[in-house]
Design a protein around this motif. Structure first.
Motif, short mmCIF file in Angstrom:
data_model
loop_
_atom_site.label_atom_id
_atom_site.label_comp_id
_atom_site.label_asym_id
_atom_site.label_seq_id
_atom_site.Cartn_x
_atom_site.Cartn_y
_atom_site.Cartn_z
N GLY A 173 0.82 -1.20 0.00
CA GLY A 173 0.00 0.00 0.00
C GLY A 173 0.86 1.25 0.00
O GLY A 173 2.09 1.18 0.01
N ASN A 174 0.20 2.40 0.04
CA ASN A 174 0.90 3.68 -0.06
C ASN A 174 1.88 3.66 -1.24
O ASN A 174 3.03 4.06 -1.12
CB ASN A 174 1.64 4.02 1.23
CG ASN A 174 0.68 4.45 2.34
OD1 ASN A 174 -0.51 4.66 2.10
ND2 ASN A 174 1.19 4.55 3.56
N LEU A 175 1.37 3.19 -2.36
CA LEU A 175 2.16 3.09 -3.59
C LEU A 175 1.79 4.26 -4.50
O LEU A 175 0.60 4.51 -4.75
CB LEU A 175 1.86 1.76 -4.29
CG LEU A 175 2.49 1.52 -5.67
CD1 LEU A 175 4.00 1.51 -5.57
CD2 LEU A 175 1.97 0.20 -6.26
N TYR A 176 2.81 4.95 -4.97
CA TYR A 176 2.58 6.15 -5.77
C TYR A 176 3.20 6.00 -7.16
O TYR A 176 4.15 5.23 -7.35
CB TYR A 176 3.17 7.38 -5.08
CG TYR A 176 2.52 7.69 -3.75
CD1 TYR A 176 1.44 8.57 -3.68
CD2 TYR A 176 2.97 7.08 -2.58
CE1 TYR A 176 0.83 8.84 -2.46
CE2 TYR A 176 2.36 7.34 -1.36
CZ TYR A 176 1.29 8.22 -1.31
OH TYR A 176 0.68 8.48 -0.10
N ALA A 177 2.65 6.77 -8.10
CA ALA A 177 3.23 6.79 -9.45
C ALA A 177 4.54 7.57 -9.44
O ALA A 177 4.75 8.47 -8.62
CB ALA A 177 2.26 7.43 -10.43
N ASP A 178 5.42 7.21 -10.35
CA ASP A 178 6.69 7.91 -10.49
C ASP A 178 6.48 9.16 -11.34
O ASP A 178 5.51 9.24 -12.11
CB ASP A 178 7.71 6.99 -11.15
CG ASP A 178 9.14 7.45 -10.93
OD1 ASP A 178 9.34 8.41 -10.16
OD2 ASP A 178 10.04 6.85 -11.52
N TYR A 179 7.37 10.13 -11.19
CA TYR A 179 7.30 11.28 -12.10
C TYR A 179 7.71 10.81 -13.49
O TYR A 179 8.55 9.94 -13.66
CB TYR A 179 8.17 12.43 -11.62
CG TYR A 179 9.66 12.16 -11.58
CD1 TYR A 179 10.44 12.33 -12.71
CD2 TYR A 179 10.27 11.76 -10.41
CE1 TYR A 179 11.80 12.11 -12.68
CE2 TYR A 179 11.64 11.52 -10.36
CZ TYR A 179 12.40 11.69 -11.50
OH TYR A 179 13.75 11.46 -11.46
#
Length: 915
Positions: free
Chosen positions: A814-820
Motif C-alpha cells: 500500500g501507499n504506492l505512488y506513481a513515479d514522475y
C-alpha cells in the motif's frame, strides 16, 4: 591486470611475514536440530584460544589449528553450545544444535562482510539456500527478497529478467549488490540487469540483505542497503543433483550439478549446467538461456593457504515489452477486461513470434580467491575477478512514423488514441492488435525505389536502401528496420583485506581496485526486407551504406569490430579505494562497537568515435569520494539487544553526470552526492520467538539521474535531471514464531515516508543525443514513486510428518505512488497535485513440498502457486493523470495512465534428486 597483481604483491610484501604452518584441520557442518537445516554464521572456536571461524551459508566450516589435539566449541545465537574433542585433522560431520537462550561469539572471516546477529549494528535479513531453491521456480531471482522489510520487487514490463529491486525507496542503481563480496552494479550507471544473473537461482547458497549503511567495508553505493549474494564454491563433499522445473506458459528448466569432493591432495571441483526456455507470461516475450558454473578449489591439509577459482555465466535472449501501456489499452486490446498480458511490441514474421524489442546478453564472471591464514590472529583474503559482458537490446530504426501504414509506435499518447482515434498504423496490425511484420517487410520493399546514387561503390546501384533521415538518390527514410543498441564491457578488479585480531579489538585494512571499459554503439540486426541501410551517424564521413547485420544472440558475434550506425562511444571508468575497520568486543561479548571508513578515487574518460571529430577523446576526470560510518550493539540480556548506526557518504556521480550532454566535455558543475543516515534498532531472541524492529532516516542530496523515454516513431530519448534531494524515513519489523515443532509463523511490517524535498530541473535529448528541451519539475514534497511505502507479510509453514511441508504467505502493498514521468506534464505546474496514489493490493502464495527416497537417493517434489487468487493490481505507473470525471477510471485511477500490471496466477513444479 599486471598493475593489479603488482599492487597486491607489494601490499603483501610490506605488510606480512611468514609464520608457522597449521598442523590440524577440523571440518564439519552445523545443523539446526529441530528444522534439520544448516546454520550459517555459527561460531566454531578452538577452546582456550581466539582461533575461530564462522560457518558459511551451507553451515559448513573448516578450522585450521596448530594443535594436534584439543576441543572446539560450536555455538549460535539462541542455541546451546556444544564442545567436541579432536585429535589431529578430522571431519566431525553434522553437528546438531538445539535452540536455547545461550549466546555465542560470532567470528567473521574472508573478503565477504557477513552481518552477525546481535553483534553487527545493522538491520539485516537472511535468505537461505533451501528457501531459494524451493521458492524461486520460474520467478525472477530477486523476487525471493520481496518478503523482507523495506524491499519492493516488481517484474516491471514483464520480460524474463527485466525485474527491478527497490530498497527503502531507493532503486537498484543506489543499492549495492555484491556477489561473493564483489560489486556488480554497472560502473557507468549503477544499474543491475537481472537477465544477466538469472542463473544465480541455481548456484546461490544464500542472500543477506543489509538495509541502510550495511556492513560492507567496500566504498560501494550503499544508499538503500547492501545485498550480498553468496554462490557455491568448490564443494568438499562428493555428490550431485538433477532437477526439472515446468511452469506456466511453456516454461521448462533442466539442471544438472556434480561435485567431485576433496581428494587426498586437497583438490575439489564442482560443475553445474542449466537450460531454460519459455513463452513468457506477457504476450510475445519468449526467451531461452543457459546457466553454466564451474569451480575448482585447492586446500591441502596443514597448509595456511587455500585457493578457489569459479566461473559463472548466464547467457540468454528474451523478447520484451518496452512500451508502457495505458489502462485503457489493457482494456481495449487482447482478451476482455484487463488483459495483463497485452504487449504493443510484438507480432509475427514468417509465422514465427517477432518482437522489435529483444534483449540478449552473456556476462561470464571469473573469480580467483586466495585465503592466507598468516597466523592465528592474522588473515589475508584476496579476490581477483574479471568479466567480459557482450550484448544489448534491439529496437526500431527509421522514420516509419512518416507513413501512416507502418506508424506503429505512439508518441506521448497510448495505442487507443494512436490507432483508433488517429487511424495510424492500422494497416500493419492484425485483428487482435498484434503487429503483422510480414506487412512491414512488404511495405518496405514496395515503397522503396532502386538506389541511384554513387557512394564510391557501383555495386550499390539498384539496391533497396532505407535510412533514418537521408532521402536522396531514392534512399527511403519512411521505413522500419530493427537495430541493436549494444552495451558491452570489459571489467577487471581486485579486492584484498587484511584482518587482525588483537584481544578485544579487531582491525582490518583493505584495497578495492577496478578497471572498466564500456562499449556503446548501434549495429543493424534485421533490414526487414531491405538490401542495405544508409547511415549518416558518423560525423567523420559523409555517409556509409551498410549491408551487414549481427545476430541478436548472446553467443554469436556482437559487432564490436564490425559496421556501426548512429553512435559509437567508449566509456573508461577506474576505481581505486582503500578501507579500514576497527571493532571492539567486550570480554563478556555483550557490547560491540565498530568504526569504518573508506576513501576512493574514481576516474572518468569518454571516447567518441562518431560525434566528436575535433575532440574524440576527453580529458580524464578524477573525482574523490569516501565514507565514514559506525555503530554499536549492546546485548541487554541473553534475549534482548539494542543497536544504532550512523554514517556519511560522499559518493561520486554516475558517468552521465560527468559528461551530461553526451559529449566529451566534462561537467563544470560536477558535484558529489551527499548521503547522511542514522538508524536505531532492537532485537529479541526467545526460544520460540524472535523479533527485530528498527527506525531509520536517510537524507540524499545532489542527485543526478538519467532516464530513457520513448520518442517519436518508437525511438529512444534520454532525460537528465540534476540537483535532486530526497528524504527517506521509515520503520521496519520482522518476527518469527515457532508455535510447535511442526508449525512456524513469520512476518514483517515496513512503513516508509519517502519524498522529494525540492524542485529540480531536467534536460531532454533525442536518440542522436541532441538536446531537444529543458524544464523544471515541481516535485517538492511529492511522494517517491514505484515503491510501496507500506508493506506487510505473514506466512505459515507447517510440516506434516517427515515428508510433507506446506507454506502459505500473504503480502500486502500500500501507499504506492506513481513515479514522475519524463513526457508527462503533471509536475510542470508549480501548483500540481503531486504523485497519484495507486490502489493497494494483496497477494497470496501457496507452496507444498514432498520429500521421498527414490532409488536410494534423497528427492523432493515442490509446487508453487503465486498470486493464488489472481489479484488484478498495478505494480508501477509512470504517469500522473488525475481523475477529473471526464474519462473512465479503474479503481479510481484515470484509464489514460500508463502502468505495469502485475502478473496473474502463475505456477511452477519442481522435481529434484540428490545424487
Amino acid at each position: 591486470m599486471r598493475k593489479v597483481t603488482q599492487t597486491l604483491l607489494t601490499v603483501v610484501a610490506i605488510m606480512f611475514t611468514t609464520v608457522l604452518m597449521a598442523q590440524s584441520t577440523i571440518t564439519g557442518t552445523v545443523i539446526d536440530a529441530d528444522l534439520n537445516s544448516p546454520l550459517p554464521g555459527a561460531n566454531v572456536v578452538e577452546k582456550g584460544t581466539s582461533n575461530g571461524v564462522s560457518t558459511d551459508f551451507d553451515g559448513k566450516f573448516s578450522l585450521m589449528t596448530q594443535a594436534t589435539s584439543g576441543t572446539i566449541e560450536v555455538s549460535y545465537v539462541g542455541y546451546g553450545t556444544i564442545t567436541l574433542a579432536f585429535n589431529g585433522s578430522a571431519d566431525l560431520g553434522n553437528i546438531m544444535l538445539s535452540p536455547d537462550n545461550s549466546l555465542g561469539e560470532i567470528v567473521i572471516t574472508g573478503v565477504v562482510d557477513v552481518a552477525i546477529d546481535r553483534k553487527t549494528p545493522v538491520a539485516v535479513s537472511t535468505i537461505k539456500a533451501s528457501e531459494i531453491s524451493l521458492k524461486v521456480g520460474n520467478q525472477e531471482f530477486p523476487e525471493i527478497m520481496n518478503n523482507t522489510p523495506g524491499v519492493y520487487v516488481t517484474k516491471t514490463s514483464g520480460g524474463y529478467g527485466d525485474s527491478s529491486v527497490r530498497l527503502r525507496g531507493f532503486d537498484q542503481r543506489n543499492t549495492a549488490f555484491l556477489i561473493n563480496g564483489q560489486p556488480v552494479n554497472d560502473m557507468e550507471n549503477g544499474w543491475v540487469y537481472w537477465s544477466n544473473w538469472q542463473g544465480l537461482s541455481d548456484v546461490a547458497s544464500g542472500i543477506q540483505i543489509q538495509r541502510g549503511l550495511g556492513a560492507s567495508r567496500l566504498a560501494v553505493p550503499s544508499v538503500g542497503g547492501t545485498v550480498s549474494i553468496f554462490t557455491r564454491s568448490s564443494q568438499k563433499d562428493q555428490g550431485g543433483s538433477v532437477s526439472q522445473i515446468i511452469g506456466n506458459d511453456a516454461y521448462t528448466k533442466t539442471t544438472a550439478a556434480y561435485n567431485t569432493g576433496k581428494n587426498d591432495k586437497g583438490w575439489s571441483s564442482s560443475y553445474l549446467l542449466s537450460k531454460w526456455s519459455g513463452d513468457g507470461y506477457i504476450d510475445f516475450t519468449k526467451g531461452s538461456g543457459w546457466t553454466y558454473f564451474f569451480a575448482v578449489g585447492y586446500a591441502p591439509e596443514g597448509s595456511k593457504h587455500s585457493f578457489d577459482f569459479s566461473f559463472l555465466g548466464a547467457g540468454q535472449w528474451h523478447h520484451q515489452r518496452s512500451s508502457w501501456v495505458s489502462i485503457r489499452d489493457y482494456q481495449n486490446f487482447g482478451d476482455s477486461g484487463i488483459d495483463r498480458r497485452w504487449n504493443t511490441n510484438g507480432g509475427y514474421l514468417n509465422g514465427e513470434e517477432f518482437n522489435m524489442r529483444r534483449n540478449f546478453y552473456n556476462k561470464p564472471l571469473a573469480t580467483f580467491n586466495w585465503d592466507w591464514q598468516i597466523s592465528e590472529s592474522v588473515k589475508l583474503a584476496t579476490s581477483l575477478y574479471g568479466s567480459a559482458g557482450r550484448g544489448g537490446g534491439t529496437g526500431p530504426r527509421g522514420q516509419n512514423f512518416r507513413n501512416a501504414d507502418i506508424d506503429l509506435y505512439p508518441f506521448n499518447i497510448d495505442l487507443t488514441e494512436h490507432l483508433t482515434n488517429r487511424g495510424r498504423g492500422a494497416a500493419a496490425r492484425n485483428a487482435d492488435g498484434s503487429i503483422n511484420f510480414d506487412y512491414v517487410v512488404n511495405h518496405n520493399r514496395t515503397t522503396t525505389l532502386p538506389y541511384t546514387g554513387d557512394l564510391g561503390r557501383g555495386d550499390f546501384q539498384g539496391l533497396l536502401i532505407g535510412s533514418n533521415g537521408f532521402r536522396d538518390d531514392n534512399v527511403n527514410r519512411e521505413v522500419l528496420v530493427r537495430r541493436a543498441s549494444m552495451n558491452s564491457h570489459d571489467w577487471v578488479g581486485a579486492i584484498s583485506s587484511l584482518d587482525i585480531d588483537a584481544g578485544n579489538m579487531r582491525y582490518s585494512i583493505g584495497i578495492d581496485l577496478r578497471d572498466y571499459t564500456g562499449y556503446h554503439y548501434r549495429a543493424l540486426n534485421n533490414l526487414m526486407g531491405l538490401d542495405a541501410y544508409y547511415s549518416t551517424g558518423n560525423q567523420n564521413n559523409a555517409g556509409q551504406i551498410i549491408e551487414t547485420t549481427i545476430d541478436a544472440d548472446p553467443f554469436k558475434k556482437t559487432g564490436l569490430k564490425g559496421a556501426k550506425i548512429d553512435y559509437y562511444n567508449v566509456g573508461y571508468v577506474g576505481w581505486q579505494g582503500v578501507n579500514g575497520l576497527a571493532e571492539y568486543s567486550s570480554d563478556s561479548n555483550n557490547f560491540t562497537a565498530v568504526l569504518q571508513g573508506g576513501l576512493s578515487n574514481q576516474s572518468f574518460q569518454r571516447e567518441d568515435l562518431f560525434d566528436s571529430p575535433t575532440n574524440p577523446l576527453s580529458k580524464k576526470k578524477n573525482v574523490g569520494g569516501g565514507y565514514v560510518k559506525g555503530g554499536a550493539n549492546y546485548n541487554i540480556s541473553d534475549a534482548s539487544n539494542v543497536f544504532f548506526n550512523a554514517g556519511y557518504i560522499s559518493r561520486q556521480p554516475n558517468f552521465d553526470a560527468v559528461f551530461p550532454n553526451f559529449a566529451n566535455d566534462v561537467n563544470p558543475d560536477l558535484q558529489n552526492e551527499k548521503i547522511t543516515s542514522v538508524e536505531v534498532g532492537y532485537g529479541l531472541r526467545l526460544p520460540s520467538f524472535s523479533m527485530n524492529v528498527n527506525v531509520y532516516s536517510t537524507k540524499w542530496g545532489n542527485r543526478f539521474v538519467s532516464r530513457g523515454f520513448t520518442n517519436s516513431g518508437g525511438t529512444s530519448g534520454t532525460a537528465q535531471f540534476k540537483d535532486i534531494n530526497e528524504l527517506h524515513n521509515g520503520f521496519e519489523l520482522e518476527a518469527n514464531y515457532k508455535a510447535t515443532s511442526d508449525l512456524r509463523i513469520n512476518g514483517m511490517l515496513s512503513v516508509g515516508d519517502w519524498k522529494y524535498t525540492k524542485d529540480f530541473s531536467s534536460t531532454l535529448f533525442d536518440d542522436t543525443n541532441t538536446q531537444i528541451g529543458t524544464g523544471t519539475l515541481y516535485t517538492k514534497d511529492a511522494k517517491i514513486g514505484n515503491a510501496a511505502q507500506f508493506t506487510s507479510y505473514l506466512a505459515v509453514n507447517y510440516s506434516l510428518g517427515d515428508h510433507f511441508n506446506f507454506d502459505l504467505g500473504w503480502r500486502n502493498a500500500g501507499n504506492l505512488y506513481a513515479d514522475y514521468s519524463v513526457t508527462d506534464s503533471a509536475f510542470l505546474d508549480p501548483n500540481n497535485n503531486g504523485a497519484i496514489k495507486l490502489p493497494s493490493y494483496n497477494l497470496v502464495d501457496l507452496g507444498a513440498t514432498y520429500r521421498f527416497d527414490l532409488f536410494g537417493k534423497d528427492s523432493y517434489l515442490r509446487l508453487n502457486i503465486n498470486n493464488l487468487f489472481d489479484e488484478v493490481y498495478i505494480s508501477e505507473s509512470n504517469t500522473n493523470i488525475y481523475a477529473d470525471g471526464s474519462n473512465p477510471t479503474w479503481k479510481g485511477v484515470d484509464v489514460r495512465n500508463s502502468v505495469w500490471f502485475g502478473f496473474g496466477t502463475t505456477w511452477n513444479f519442481t522435481f529434484k534428486m540428490n545424487l
